[in-house]
Write a protein that holds these residues in place. Sequence first.
Motif, PDB file in Angstrom:
ATOM      1  N   ALA A 193      20.907  19.512  23.438  1.00  0.00           N
ATOM      2  CA  ALA A 193      20.987  18.049  23.449  1.00  0.00           C
ATOM      3  C   ALA A 193      20.618  17.475  22.089  1.00  0.00           C
ATOM      4  N   PRO A 194      21.265  16.399  21.698  1.00  0.00           N
ATOM      5  CA  PRO A 194      20.930  15.767  20.420  1.00  0.00           C
ATOM      6  C   PRO A 194      19.616  14.993  20.516  1.00  0.00           C
ATOM      7  N   SER A 195      19.002  14.754  19.376  1.00  0.00           N
ATOM      8  CA  SER A 195      17.843  13.863  19.346  1.00  0.00           C
ATOM      9  C   SER A 195      18.339  12.426  19.425  1.00  0.00           C
ATOM     10  N   GLY A 196      17.404  11.515  19.605  1.00  0.00           N
ATOM     11  CA  GLY A 196      17.782  10.111  19.672  1.00  0.00           C
ATOM     12  C   GLY A 196      17.404   9.431  20.965  1.00  0.00           C
TER      13      GLY A 196
ATOM     14  N   SER B 118      19.321   7.362  25.266  1.00  0.00           N
ATOM     15  CA  SER B 118      20.618   6.729  25.039  1.00  0.00           C
ATOM     16  C   SER B 118      21.601   7.648  24.326  1.00  0.00           C
ATOM     17  N   ALA B 119      21.097   8.736  23.734  1.00  0.00           N
ATOM     18  CA  ALA B 119      21.985   9.697  23.063  1.00  0.00           C
ATOM     19  C   ALA B 119      22.540  10.732  24.016  1.00  0.00           C
ATOM     20  N   LEU B 120      22.105  10.699  25.275  1.00  0.00           N
ATOM     21  CA  LEU B 120      22.481  11.722  26.244  1.00  0.00           C
ATOM     22  C   LEU B 120      23.617  11.221  27.122  1.00  0.00           C
ATOM     23  N   ASP B 121      24.836  11.690  26.846  1.00  0.00           N
ATOM     24  CA  ASP B 121      25.981  11.261  27.642  1.00  0.00           C
ATOM     25  C   ASP B 121      26.168  12.181  28.852  1.00  0.00           C
ATOM     26  N   GLU B 122      27.203  11.936  29.610  1.00  0.00           N
ATOM     27  CA  GLU B 122      27.462  12.694  30.846  1.00  0.00           C
ATOM     28  C   GLU B 122      27.595  14.179  30.573  1.00  0.00           C
ATOM     29  N   GLU B 123      28.291  14.532  29.511  1.00  0.00           N
ATOM     30  CA  GLU B 123      28.504  15.942  29.181  1.00  0.00           C
ATOM     31  C   GLU B 123      27.195  16.642  28.835  1.00  0.00           C
ATOM     32  N   VAL B 124      26.334  15.984  28.094  1.00  0.00           N
ATOM     33  CA  VAL B 124      25.042  16.581  27.737  1.00  0.00           C
ATOM     34  C   VAL B 124      24.203  16.829  28.985  1.00  0.00           C
ATOM     35  N   TRP B 125      24.121  15.828  29.859  1.00  0.00           N
ATOM     36  CA  TRP B 125      23.337  15.999  31.085  1.00  0.00           C
ATOM     37  C   TRP B 125      23.859  17.156  31.924  1.00  0.00           C
ATOM     38  N   ARG B 126      25.168  17.221  32.072  1.00  0.00           N
ATOM     39  CA  ARG B 126      25.748  18.306  32.872  1.00  0.00           C
ATOM     40  C   ARG B 126      25.437  19.659  32.248  1.00  0.00           C
TER      41      ARG B 126
ATOM     42  N   GLU C 287      22.878  20.507  30.297  1.00  0.00           N
ATOM     43  CA  GLU C 287      21.456  20.834  30.445  1.00  0.00           C
ATOM     44  C   GLU C 287      21.141  21.276  31.875  1.00  0.00           C
ATOM     45  N   LEU C 288      21.730  20.618  32.857  1.00  0.00           N
ATOM     46  CA  LEU C 288      21.485  20.984  34.252  1.00  0.00           C
ATOM     47  C   LEU C 288      22.130  22.308  34.609  1.00  0.00           C
ATOM     48  N   ASP C 289      23.341  22.540  34.133  1.00  0.00           N
ATOM     49  CA  ASP C 289      24.017  23.815  34.405  1.00  0.00           C
ATOM     50  C   ASP C 289      23.217  24.991  33.859  1.00  0.00           C
ATOM     51  N   LEU C 290      22.698  24.845  32.658  1.00  0.00           N
ATOM     52  CA  LEU C 290      21.995  25.940  32.006  1.00  0.00           C
ATOM     53  C   LEU C 290      20.602  26.163  32.585  1.00  0.00           C
ATOM     54  N   ASN C 291      19.849  25.096  32.763  1.00  0.00           N
ATOM     55  CA  ASN C 291      18.424  25.215  33.071  1.00  0.00           C
ATOM     56  C   ASN C 291      18.082  25.135  34.553  1.00  0.00           C
ATOM     57  N   LEU C 292      18.987  24.639  35.369  1.00  0.00           N
ATOM     58  CA  LEU C 292      18.734  24.519  36.804  1.00  0.00           C
ATOM     59  C   LEU C 292      19.764  25.262  37.638  1.00  0.00           C
ATOM     60  N   LEU C 293      21.021  24.903  37.483  1.00  0.00           N
ATOM     61  CA  LEU C 293      22.033  25.398  38.412  1.00  0.00           C
ATOM     62  C   LEU C 293      22.321  26.883  38.252  1.00  0.00           C
TER      63      LEU C 293
ATOM     64  N   GLU D  12      11.987  11.846  22.318  1.00  0.00           N
ATOM     65  CA  GLU D  12      12.988  11.833  21.253  1.00  0.00           C
ATOM     66  C   GLU D  12      14.005  12.945  21.401  1.00  0.00           C
ATOM     67  N   SER D  13      13.588  14.094  21.991  1.00  0.00           N
ATOM     68  CA  SER D  13      14.476  15.263  21.894  1.00  0.00           C
ATOM     69  C   SER D  13      14.603  16.126  23.140  1.00  0.00           C
ATOM     70  N   THR D  14      13.708  16.007  24.135  1.00  0.00           N
ATOM     71  CA  THR D  14      13.765  16.974  25.240  1.00  0.00           C
ATOM     72  C   THR D  14      13.897  16.336  26.618  1.00  0.00           C
ATOM     73  N   THR D  15      14.313  15.078  26.694  1.00  0.00           N
ATOM     74  CA  THR D  15      14.363  14.399  27.992  1.00  0.00           C
ATOM     75  C   THR D  15      15.202  15.154  29.016  1.00  0.00           C
TER      76      THR D  15
END
Length: 259
Positions: free
Chosen positions: A89-92, A95-103, A105-111, A146-149
């Motif tokens: 995920a990008p820093s920022g 608001s820097a976390l779009d749909e693709e980033v969330w998906r 992060e969830l695919d890798l770390n949870l699903l 800033e970076s790990t939400t």
Amino acid sequence: MGMDLELEGRRVLVTAGTKGIGAAIVKLFRELGADVMTTARSRPDQEPEDRFVTADLSTAEGCEALVHAVRDRFQGLDILIHALGGSTAPSGGFSALDEEVWRSELDLNLLSAVRLDRALVPLMADQGAGVVIHITSIQNRLPLPESTTAYAAAKAALSTYSKSLSKEVAPKGIRVIRVSPGWTETESAVALADRIAEQAGTDYEGGKQIIMDSLGGIPIGRPSKPVEVANLVAFLASPKAASITGAEYLIDGGTVPVS
């Protein structure tokens, strides 16, 4: 490790076992006599082909391929260790976390863990015994806005899921445990410290200190080492820890203040 952990001959799957904490776990378990299979997106030359599966576990297809390999080569499973995790995920901030980033992060770390558990825990239930260890993170308690939400949220979800799973499968002889590392001196952590040091005009030790300060300090004065996390995982997976389930173990040098 000094004591006999009775892991010889145990059938073990470790995800993301070629680098960092995962690699340390694979190495230790093999030294202790376990029969270890691991996986990553590419196979290092030293990994035996019959105990390695090339797969992208952030996808349902990759998880399915790994499950087939475990069933074919092990005909069951004694210990499942989910070492896979990370973030692109990008820093920022949020608001820097779009749909693709969330998906992602969830695919890798949870699903990835959910999918593998869904397929492999029933094998443990059939044999009446097994251990599942989810590697979470202190970020689920101390996120860096800033970076790990997204990463922190995914790891928090993994922790909650793991606790629920432990309650469901304990009567079937399966123990489910969480290990929550703090900042650990893996290859990627070293690279991060080097980058920060270069930007700040300091050396590697200075870069490490900047990271530790951003976490609010590490009381022992250094990051954990991958082998230290592996030692904890090995004990928890062993019959020596037969009455431990549903718990979360922090290994963070005291970073998280707990009462």
